[in-house]
Design a protein around this motif. Structure first.
Motif, PDB file in Angstrom:
ATOM      1  N   THR A 159      39.221  29.827  39.477  1.00 21.52           N
ATOM      2  CA  THR A 159      40.646  30.128  39.547  1.00 21.52           C
ATOM      3  C   THR A 159      40.885  31.482  40.209  1.00 21.52           C
ATOM      4  OG1 THR A 159      41.020  28.807  37.561  1.00 21.52           O
ATOM      5  CG2 THR A 159      42.760  30.344  38.181  1.00 21.52           C
TER       6      THR A 159
ATOM      7  N   PHE B  56      44.949  25.365  37.706  1.00 17.74           N
ATOM      8  CA  PHE B  56      45.379  25.463  36.312  1.00 17.74           C
ATOM      9  C   PHE B  56      45.741  24.058  35.854  1.00 17.74           C
ATOM     10  CE2 PHE B  56      46.558  29.726  37.838  1.00 17.74           C
ATOM     11  CZ  PHE B  56      46.008  30.518  36.840  1.00 17.74           C
TER      12      PHE B  56
ATOM     13  N   HIS C 219      42.119  26.807  32.618  1.00 14.84           N
ATOM     14  CA  HIS C 219      41.655  27.108  33.971  1.00 14.84           C
ATOM     15  C   HIS C 219      40.137  27.041  34.000  1.00 14.84           C
ATOM     16  CE1 HIS C 219      40.637  30.987  32.291  1.00 14.84           C
ATOM     17  NE2 HIS C 219      40.168  31.418  33.444  1.00 14.84           N
TER      18      HIS C 219
ATOM     19  N   VAL D  41      46.791  32.168  30.179  1.00 12.61           N
ATOM     20  CA  VAL D  41      46.256  30.871  29.785  1.00 12.61           C
ATOM     21  C   VAL D  41      46.248  30.812  28.265  1.00 12.61           C
ATOM     22  CG1 VAL D  41      44.849  30.511  31.863  1.00 12.61           C
ATOM     23  CG2 VAL D  41      43.874  31.751  29.926  1.00 12.61           C
TER      24      VAL D  41
END
Length: 159
Positions: A63, A128, A58, A89
């Motif tokens: 984000t 993402f 990301h 993530v």
């Protein structure tokens, strides 16, 4: 955890029970809590063969801001009290938790709709980038047509 922020992007796993308890803490108006937990499933990809793991990247700051705007849109569209999105993530293996979307409201209908609305956005619009790793190597993955169709039913999310 008390009074959590609305968005968390993290590498570590999350505790669904603790997240839901913190979301509704001290809010006696809450009659419904709807949540969705996405997990990494074992599967075979047409491109990469058997997928061993996935990697999510990301753009920090962008984000979170993007997801915050989507929560604002959900609060304008639906009669909800609070929402929380936790998205992981990094490298994730089969059966790992990847995302939590949780919404509180007075009644279940609004929570269900807002939760689905937020999840559809996350699958198609949130910044993402997903890479699947398999025996043929790594391959970047685009949003699926089914996810795009699900998100399209909401129209322009910004209105």
């Amino acid at each position: 955890m008390s009074n959590p922020s609305r968005v968390a992007i993290q590498t570590q796993d999350f505790d669904v029970s603790a997240e839901l308890a913190a979301l509704r803490l001290h809010d006696g108006r809450v009659g419904a809590v709807c949540s969705f937990v996405g997990t990494v499933r074992e599967r075979t990809s047409g491109v990469a063969g058997q997928v061993h793991c996935m990697e999510l990247e990301h753009y920090p700051g962008m984000t979170e801001t993007s997801i915050e705007a989507m929560i604002d849109a959900a609060q304008q569209r639906f009669d909800i009290y609070a929402a929380r999105v936790v998205h992981r993530v990094g490298v994730l293996n089969a059966m790992d938790q990847i995302v939590l979307v949780a919404v509180t409201s007075a009644h279940r209908g609004q929570s269900f709709q807002a939760c689905e609305f937020l999840m559809d956005y996350l699958k198609t619009q949130a910044p993402f980038w997903k890479k699947e790793h398999g025996p043929q190597g790594a391959q970047w993955v685009d949003a699926r047509v089914a996810d795009e169709a699900a998100a399209a039913r909401w129209g322009d999310w910004r209105t």
